[in-house]
Enzyme design. Structure first.
Site, PDB file in Angstrom:
ATOM      1  CG  ASP A 271      50.244  40.798 -20.689  1.00 62.67           C
ATOM      2  OD1 ASP A 271      49.605  39.893 -20.097  1.00 62.67           O
ATOM      3  OD2 ASP A 271      50.324  40.887 -21.935  1.00 62.67           O
ATOM      4  CE  LYS A 278      52.699  38.508 -22.162  1.00 63.07           C
ATOM      5  NZ  LYS A 278      52.597  38.203 -23.590  1.00 63.07           N
ATOM      6  CG  ASP A 348      49.591  36.648 -23.167  1.00 65.00           C
ATOM      7  OD1 ASP A 348      49.579  37.754 -22.595  1.00 65.00           O
ATOM      8  OD2 ASP A 348      50.605  36.144 -23.679  1.00 65.00           O
ATOM      9  CD  GLU A 350      46.961  41.663 -21.993  1.00 67.47           C
ATOM     10  OE1 GLU A 350      47.109  40.566 -22.563  1.00 67.47           O
ATOM     11  OE2 GLU A 350      47.756  42.615 -22.133  1.00 67.47           O
ATOM     12  NE  ARG A 352      43.494  40.541 -28.937  1.00 65.63           N
ATOM     13  CZ  ARG A 352      44.059  39.801 -29.876  1.00 65.63           C
ATOM     14  NH1 ARG A 352      43.323  39.110 -30.724  1.00 65.63           N
ATOM     15  NH2 ARG A 352      45.370  39.738 -29.966  1.00 65.63           N
TER      16      ARG A 352
HETATM   17  N1  BES Z   1      51.338  42.731 -24.433  1.00 66.90           N
HETATM   18  C1  BES Z   1      51.302  41.604 -25.297  1.00 66.90           C
HETATM   19  C2  BES Z   1      51.921  41.889 -26.661  1.00 66.90           C
HETATM   20  C3  BES Z   1      53.418  41.963 -26.700  1.00 66.90           C
HETATM   21  C4  BES Z   1      54.180  40.822 -26.577  1.00 66.90           C
HETATM   22  C5  BES Z   1      54.039  43.156 -26.937  1.00 66.90           C
HETATM   23  C6  BES Z   1      55.550  40.913 -26.671  1.00 66.90           C
HETATM   24  C7  BES Z   1      55.405  43.238 -27.049  1.00 66.90           C
HETATM   25  C8  BES Z   1      56.168  42.112 -26.902  1.00 66.90           C
HETATM   26  C9  BES Z   1      49.858  41.177 -25.542  1.00 66.90           C
HETATM   27  O1  BES Z   1      49.008  41.340 -24.468  1.00 66.90           O
HETATM   28  C10 BES Z   1      49.892  39.725 -25.854  1.00 66.90           C
HETATM   29  O2  BES Z   1      50.271  38.971 -25.007  1.00 66.90           O
HETATM   30  N2  BES Z   1      49.514  39.379 -27.068  1.00 66.90           N
HETATM   31  C11 BES Z   1      49.532  38.019 -27.494  1.00 66.90           C
HETATM   32  C12 BES Z   1      48.277  37.765 -28.283  1.00 66.90           C
HETATM   33  C13 BES Z   1      48.065  36.324 -28.632  1.00 66.90           C
HETATM   34  C14 BES Z   1      47.759  35.512 -27.391  1.00 66.90           C
HETATM   35  C15 BES Z   1      46.929  36.222 -29.619  1.00 66.90           C
HETATM   36  C16 BES Z   1      50.774  37.813 -28.367  1.00 66.90           C
HETATM   37  O3  BES Z   1      51.110  38.703 -29.138  1.00 66.90           O
HETATM   38  O4  BES Z   1      51.404  36.772 -28.221  1.00 66.90           O
HETATM   39 ZN    ZN Z   2      49.493  42.822 -23.126  1.00 70.07          ZN
HETATM   40 MN    MN Z   3      49.040  39.663 -23.157  1.00 72.05          MN
END
Ligand code: BES
Ligand code: ZN
Ligand code: MN
Length: 495
Positions: A271, A278, A348, A350, A352
């Site tokens: 990701d 990111k 990001d 993604e 869901r």
């Molecule tokens: N895979 C990430 C969540 C994540 C981030 C897990 C860091 C463990 C450590 C997920 O896909 C993500 O990027 N979520 C975003 C959502 C936001 C854009 C609403 C997040 O948590 O920042």
């Molecule tokens: Zn993710």
């Molecule tokens: Mn993500």
């Protein structure tokens, strides 16, 4: 890890290493007391001298003690007498086994069932002992050209057990080993980096699992996903050169009339965030973003090895989330398999998107329950840290079942709210919903999004963002929540 049960007293055990316990203040468990007496008071002397403390986490090694059959004795510290918890028990078993493994011993006999944990049946202790044995023996060195010196560890653990409860304890120990094997599979998949663990690799691993245990495994390719109308999943894979896979596992341990439990695992093999890229720091850890998928495969490993009388379906939407000229852009609107439209405000978010199409696909099984497992939100890590997995559900009874399974498995979850009030945050002016809900309660709004695709069955969502792997010195996959999920399925098999 090989394992067996033996009815034997501690001083007489012919073993490379006898592991016994002592409490703070020098009180000895029955096995330790018997060794002390056979050796002319060696343990009491060490306690008086201050070498044997009984402190939690301690493990004192005695080489070739006089008067006993064992080549070595390890005394694991159990803390205050009468206060041993399941966690304390697991830690003490781990410390004892690690001390044994650090010697030249390749085998150990564990006298732990007599340690006594409040409210825990001996069978549960037997299961945890073998599970801990498998977990402490775990190594991930397959990408090193030279293996670590200590990579041999213990290869066999003998559990000292009384003759009378033998059959039940044997079954429990075997179950513990099966969970240990499932955890190891999930850890391997998590630790494997994204250039090795691709969506196609996950599919191959599922096929291998299917061959080992006679599961039916089906793998859908991108064309098939297009036919099914999985527009949300396809929006995530768009930017990647790596082909996506939708993996379906089916285990039939019960007659057809029994509705299956469906496990859905987020399988983002890397990701980057996509166009909503990111930051660079720690981005390598996003190889763990397929840990939900790994936990589904790991649970199948454990459940199939136990031959549990249940029907279980596993669904893994697997792809990469990459930025590129073909990638989905913020503001794009897509149509999910359910027909509901989604405004992708942040590429990001993604997880869901791949999960929602898998949740719709799950409807065809008329499931007894659907549980999705996902490293879904950084917000869940802020809320619960690295201790509890976030639990959300549209049925309180299902949530309670998972909380109890988590306690017994020592793989705990915390029930979070899923109130309609939070649904406000994912409104969109251009589509049926947006894929983000702003900073407040980020793990809740993610669950709210998923709930819109899970209206037709009892459903629970496990956010494992904080629990699937560790950072820092002990960096690596934890294999959570395989123990929790397996316990849950064991409970379903028994009812
Ligand atoms: N895979 C990430 C969540 C994540 C981030 C897990 C860091 C463990 C450590 C997920 O896909 C993500 O990027 N979520 C975003 C959502 C936001 C854009 C609403 C997040 O948590 O920042
Ligand atoms: Zn993710
Ligand atoms: Mn993500």
């Amino acid at each position: 890890m090989e394992h067996s049960l033996k009815s034997v007293t501690a001083p007489r055990a012919r073993t490379a290493c006898a592991i016994v316990g002592a409490f703070e203040g020098g009180q000895l468990t029955p096995g330790a007391r018997a060794i002390d007496e056979a050796s002319g008071g060696q343990l009491d002397a060490l306690a008086r001298r201050g070498d044997l403390t009984g402190k939690p986490g301690s493990a004192l090694v005695l080489q070739t003690p006089a008067g006993v059959g064992a080549e070595r004795v390890v005394v694991a510290g159990l803390g205050k007498q009468g206060a041993l918890t399941l966690k304390g028990f697991r830690d003490a078993v781990a410390a004892g086994l690690r001390a044994a493994a650090a010697s030249a011993a390749r085998e150990a006999t564990l006298f732990a069932l007599e340690w006594g944990v409040k409210d825990a049946a001996t069978t549960l202790l037997a299961q945890h002992a073998m599970q801990v044995a498998a977990e402490t023996a775990y190594r991930f060195d397959r990408l090193k050209s030279r293996k670590e010196e200590d990579s041999r560890g213990l290869t066999r653990v003998v559990l000292a057990a009384p003759e009378r409860a033998r059959a039940a304890l044997q079954a429990a120990a075997t179950q513990g080993a099966a969970i240990g094997a499932g955890v190891a599979l999930a850890r391997d998949l998590g630790n494997l980096p994204s250039n090795h663990c691709t969506p196609s690799y996950l599919a191959e691993e599922a096929r291998r699992l299917g061959k080992r245990h006679k599961l039916s495994v089906t793998v859908l390719d991108q064309r098939h996903m297009e036919k099914l109308g999985m527009g949300a999943l396809l929006a995530v894979t768009r930017g990647s050169a790596e082909p996506p896979r939708f993996i379906i596992l089916e285990y039939n341990g019960a007659p057809k009339k029994h509705k299956p439990v469906v496990l859905v695992g987020k399988g983002i093999t890397f990701d980057t965030g996509g166009i909503s890229l990111k930051p660079a720091s720690d981005m390598d850890e996003m190889k763990y973003d397929m840990s939900g998928a790994g936990s589904v495969l790991g649970t199948f490993e454990a459940v199939a090895a136990m031959k549990l009388p249940v029907n279980l379906v596993g669904l893994v939407p697997a792809c990469e989330n990459m930025p590129s000229g073909t990638a989905t852009k913020p503001g794009d609107v897509v149509t999910s398999m359910s027909g509901q439209t989604i405004e992708i405000l942040n590429t990001d978010a993604e997880g869901r998107l791949v999960l929602c199409d898998a949740l719709t696909y799950a409807e065809r099984y008329d499931p007894a329950a659907v549980i999705d497992i996902a490293t879904l939100t950084g917000a869940c890590v802020i809320a619960l840290g690295h201790v509890a997995t976030g639990l959300f559900s549209n049925r309180d009874a299902l949530a309670a079942e998972l909380v109890a399974a988590g306690e017994a498995a020592w793989d705990r979850v915390w029930h979070m709210p899923l109130w309609d009030d939070y649904q406000e945050q994912i409104k969109s002016p251009f589509a049926d919903m947006a894929n983000i809900g702003g900073r407040p309660a980020g793990s809740v709004t993610a669950a709210c999004f998923l709930s819109r695709y899970a209206r037709k069955y009892p459903w629970a969502h496990l956010d494992i963002a904080g629990t699937a792997w560790k950072s820092g010195r002990d960096k690596g996959s934890t294999g959570r929540p395989v123990p929790l999920l397996t316990r849950f399925v064991m409970g379903r098999a028994a009812r």
